[in-house]
Each structure stands twice: as C-alpha cells, then as structure tokens.
Design a protein around this motif. Sequence first.
Motif, PDB file in Angstrom:
ATOM      1  N   ALA A 250      14.835 -17.207 -61.540  1.00 16.07           N
ATOM      2  CA  ALA A 250      15.973 -18.037 -61.379  1.00 16.07           C
ATOM      3  C   ALA A 250      16.202 -19.307 -62.389  1.00 16.07           C
ATOM      4  N   ALA A 251      15.270 -19.941 -62.802  1.00 16.29           N
ATOM      5  CA  ALA A 251      15.361 -20.773 -63.726  1.00 16.29           C
ATOM      6  C   ALA A 251      15.654 -20.337 -65.083  1.00 16.29           C
ATOM      7  N   ALA A 252      15.139 -19.201 -65.369  1.00 17.07           N
ATOM      8  CA  ALA A 252      15.455 -18.843 -66.671  1.00 17.07           C
ATOM      9  C   ALA A 252      16.753 -18.020 -66.614  1.00 17.07           C
ATOM     10  N   THR A 253      17.439 -17.614 -65.766  1.00 19.67           N
ATOM     11  CA  THR A 253      18.578 -16.981 -65.348  1.00 19.67           C
ATOM     12  C   THR A 253      19.743 -17.991 -65.722  1.00 19.67           C
ATOM     13  N   LEU A 254      19.584 -19.168 -64.952  1.00 17.34           N
ATOM     14  CA  LEU A 254      20.118 -20.424 -65.005  1.00 17.34           C
ATOM     15  C   LEU A 254      20.334 -20.844 -66.499  1.00 17.34           C
ATOM     16  N   TYR A 255      19.091 -20.867 -67.136  1.00 16.73           N
ATOM     17  CA  TYR A 255      19.056 -21.333 -68.545  1.00 16.73           C
ATOM     18  C   TYR A 255      20.100 -20.446 -69.463  1.00 16.73           C
ATOM     19  N   LYS A 256      19.902 -18.934 -69.314  1.00 16.97           N
ATOM     20  CA  LYS A 256      20.692 -18.333 -69.918  1.00 16.97           C
ATOM     21  C   LYS A 256      22.106 -18.473 -69.933  1.00 16.97           C
ATOM     22  N   ALA A 257      22.492 -18.759 -68.588  1.00 22.64           N
ATOM     23  CA  ALA A 257      23.956 -18.907 -68.182  1.00 22.64           C
ATOM     24  C   ALA A 257      24.517 -20.195 -68.874  1.00 22.64           C
ATOM     25  N   LEU A 258      23.530 -21.240 -68.932  1.00 21.15           N
ATOM     26  CA  LEU A 258      23.959 -22.529 -69.511  1.00 21.15           C
ATOM     27  C   LEU A 258      24.144 -22.366 -71.111  1.00 21.15           C
ATOM     28  N   ARG A 259      22.943 -21.627 -71.645  1.00 20.44           N
ATOM     29  CA  ARG A 259      22.660 -21.965 -73.188  1.00 20.44           C
ATOM     30  C   ARG A 259      22.824 -20.610 -73.732  1.00 20.44           C
ATOM     31  N   GLY A 260      23.062 -19.494 -72.954  1.00 18.71           N
ATOM     32  CA  GLY A 260      23.222 -18.343 -73.734  1.00 18.71           C
ATOM     33  C   GLY A 260      24.189 -18.019 -74.866  1.00 18.71           C
ATOM     34  N   LYS A 261      24.970 -18.944 -74.921  1.00 18.23           N
ATOM     35  CA  LYS A 261      26.242 -18.553 -76.062  1.00 18.23           C
ATOM     36  C   LYS A 261      25.656 -19.482 -77.146  1.00 18.23           C
ATOM     37  N   THR A 262      24.345 -20.279 -77.443  1.00 23.75           N
ATOM     38  CA  THR A 262      24.035 -21.037 -78.562  1.00 23.75           C
ATOM     39  C   THR A 262      23.532 -20.324 -79.405  1.00 23.75           C
ATOM     40  N   ALA A 263      23.004 -18.695 -79.115  1.00 23.30           N
ATOM     41  CA  ALA A 263      22.098 -18.133 -79.983  1.00 23.30           C
ATOM     42  C   ALA A 263      23.272 -17.811 -81.040  1.00 23.30           C
ATOM     43  N   PRO A 264      22.664 -17.773 -82.527  1.00 19.60           N
ATOM     44  CA  PRO A 264      23.145 -17.505 -83.929  1.00 19.60           C
ATOM     45  C   PRO A 264      23.738 -16.100 -83.365  1.00 19.60           C
ATOM     46  N   GLN A 265      25.069 -15.726 -84.084  1.00 19.08           N
ATOM     47  CA  GLN A 265      25.830 -14.581 -84.106  1.00 19.08           C
ATOM     48  C   GLN A 265      25.194 -13.421 -84.860  1.00 19.08           C
ATOM     49  N   LYS A 266      24.429 -13.791 -86.333  1.00 20.70           N
ATOM     50  CA  LYS A 266      23.931 -12.695 -87.038  1.00 20.70           C
ATOM     51  C   LYS A 266      22.734 -13.439 -87.630  1.00 20.70           C
ATOM     52  N   ILE A 267      22.016 -12.606 -88.415  1.00 23.84           N
ATOM     53  CA  ILE A 267      20.836 -13.084 -89.357  1.00 23.84           C
ATOM     54  C   ILE A 267      21.463 -13.071 -90.646  1.00 23.84           C
ATOM     55  N   SER A 268      21.142 -14.153 -91.191  1.00 22.99           N
ATOM     56  CA  SER A 268      21.535 -14.406 -92.694  1.00 22.99           C
ATOM     57  C   SER A 268      20.932 -13.409 -93.947  1.00 22.99           C
ATOM     58  N   ALA A 269      21.695 -13.015 -94.730  1.00 23.69           N
ATOM     59  CA  ALA A 269      20.904 -12.180 -95.686  1.00 23.69           C
ATOM     60  C   ALA A 269      19.649 -12.635 -96.147  1.00 23.69           C
ATOM     61  N   GLY A 270      18.750 -11.612 -96.230  1.00 26.86           N
ATOM     62  CA  GLY A 270      17.256 -11.915 -96.906  1.00 26.86           C
ATOM     63  C   GLY A 270      16.222 -13.009 -95.740  1.00 26.86           C
ATOM     64  N   GLN A 271      16.825 -13.089 -94.383  1.00 28.43           N
ATOM     65  CA  GLN A 271      16.105 -13.711 -93.454  1.00 28.43           C
ATOM     66  C   GLN A 271      15.729 -12.907 -92.471  1.00 28.43           C
ATOM     67  N   GLU A 272      15.497 -11.757 -92.459  1.00 27.94           N
ATOM     68  CA  GLU A 272      15.175 -10.824 -91.323  1.00 27.94           C
ATOM     69  C   GLU A 272      13.920 -11.103 -91.021  1.00 27.94           C
ATOM     70  N   THR A 273      12.667 -10.990 -92.147  1.00 25.75           N
ATOM     71  CA  THR A 273      11.537 -11.318 -91.513  1.00 25.75           C
ATOM     72  C   THR A 273      11.227 -12.667 -90.970  1.00 25.75           C
ATOM     73  N   GLN A 274      11.682 -14.085 -91.676  1.00 29.49           N
ATOM     74  CA  GLN A 274      11.843 -15.186 -91.018  1.00 29.49           C
ATOM     75  C   GLN A 274      12.276 -15.196 -89.482  1.00 29.49           C
ATOM     76  N   ALA A 275      13.280 -14.288 -89.269  1.00 30.58           N
ATOM     77  CA  ALA A 275      13.924 -14.248 -88.057  1.00 30.58           C
ATOM     78  C   ALA A 275      13.167 -13.596 -87.139  1.00 30.58           C
ATOM     79  N   THR A 276      12.276 -12.720 -87.406  1.00 32.08           N
ATOM     80  CA  THR A 276      11.246 -12.167 -86.457  1.00 32.08           C
ATOM     81  C   THR A 276       9.884 -12.438 -86.734  1.00 32.08           C
ATOM     82  N   THR A 277       9.883 -13.660 -86.868  1.00 33.32           N
ATOM     83  CA  THR A 277       8.435 -14.212 -87.089  1.00 33.32           C
ATOM     84  C   THR A 277       8.391 -15.358 -86.181  1.00 33.32           C
TER      85      THR A 277
END
Length: 263
Positions: free
Chosen positions: A117-144
């Motif tokens: 319930a807490a995680a769902t509420l967190y996603k409802a309030l903060r879910g839109k703050t995630a980046p839209q895409k991974i910058s070029a050359g940052q795939e490894t860093q983003a998945t680490t």
Amino acid sequence: MHDIAFILAGFLVGTVVGLTGVGGGSLMTPILIFAFGVKPYMAVGTDLLFAAFTKMGGTVKTARSGLVPWRVVVHLSAGSIPAALATLWVLKNIGPANPQVQHWMTTTLGVALLLTAAATLYKALRGKTAPQKISAGQETQATTARHWSLPLLFGALIGTLVSLTSVGAGAIGVTVLMLLYPMLPLSRIVAADIAYAVPLTLVAGLGHASLGSVDWRMLGLLLAGSLPGIWLGSHFMVRVPERLIRSLLSLLLAYAGAKLITI
C-alpha cells in the motif's frame, strides 16, 4: 455459481492489473481468503501460479519491444530465487497447513500488504518523476545499482515475501527498482519488474504445488477471468486517472493488510 464467482474475481483483479500494473497477489490472495474462505496456504500457492501465468504474456510483449533490462533481472533473480527455495524448504519441513504456519502467513501477508500500500501510494505520487529515456552511452550505468549487494539483498527479501505471501513482486518490486536504478525510465523499470517476477513466482508456485498448496481447478477459473480482464484494463489504461486509481488501491490494500494482522 461458485465457479462464476471465481471467474469474476479473476476478471476484477486482471482489470486492475491491466490498469495499474499492481494487484495480482496484493488483491487476489486477500479476496480468496476473505471472500471465498480459502485457507491461507492454498490461497498463496494458487495465486503464485496465477501471477506467473498472467505475467508471462507481459514479459513476452515487453521483451519484443526491447524494454527489458536483462542485467537488472539477473541481479535481482540471483537474490530472490535462492531465497524462495530456502523459504519453500522451511515450509516443507514445518508443513504449510500447520496452524502456527497459517498464523505466520496471515501476519506476514498483512505486513506485505501494508508495505505494498505504501509502495503503491509512493508510485502514485512520484511515478511521473522517472527519466523518460536513457542518454546515449549510459546504458551500463543506468542498469548498475548504487552497490552490487543491494539487488541481492532486496531480491532475497522480495523472494522470501513472495514465497510466504504471494505479495511483493509488484508494487514493492517497482519501488525498489526506482530506488536502486534511478536512471532507468519507468517503462523499463516496469518491464524489469514483470520479467523477474515470472521465474520467481513460477519457482515459488511450483514449490507450493509440490507441497499440495495449489488448487488447480480454482487456478483455471481465475485465469479464465483474468486474461480478458488484463486486456480490457490495458486497453483503457490511458483513459483512466492512474494516480487516483493507485491512491484508492493503496487504501484498499492497507485495509486488507490491517485486517489480516488482526486475525
């Protein structure tokens, strides 16, 4: 009449999952326990395979779209699957139908639902703050992850929770991924969560089946309702206020969690 009720329950949960990505174990297990009087160990075991089969289609779809960060999936699975096997071993030696284990399951399920319930509420309030895409050359860093041990530790925690309660691989998993991999876009976080949940719930579900904790007929009826429900929910996902639904869902999960703790 009872068969129709199971199909309708599957349809309801499938629709919510299609709309929000949350609700498989979080809703189905409490519904089976409270609405149908299913024993907790049987509800958990059946729901685990229910989740595995319903999320397989989602994994195929996201994998074909190239959204699944398999490096993240492997790291989480390295912690969650061994923890699931260890939990199943403990259940086998104690006995899932043991009254003490039943009480342990309902209490743990209640705590897991409160966390969801807490995680769902967190996603409802903060879910839109995630980046839209991974910058070029940052795939490894983003998945680490911030530290190599964190995916193993959180994976082990989720694997234990899922094996005991069938809850944890959805909203809790997504929230953990958002914290561990802040550079990943939300679409890839959700894809990773769905992908690693499949082997985890399948291993845990088959383990419960070996303990006699799966009602195969009930599973078939639930899936008969959930599959069209997921399609319908996914179809209307963009037309429904997601934050409102997630907020209401978090209240429902908190209520169910509190009620299970007091059993």
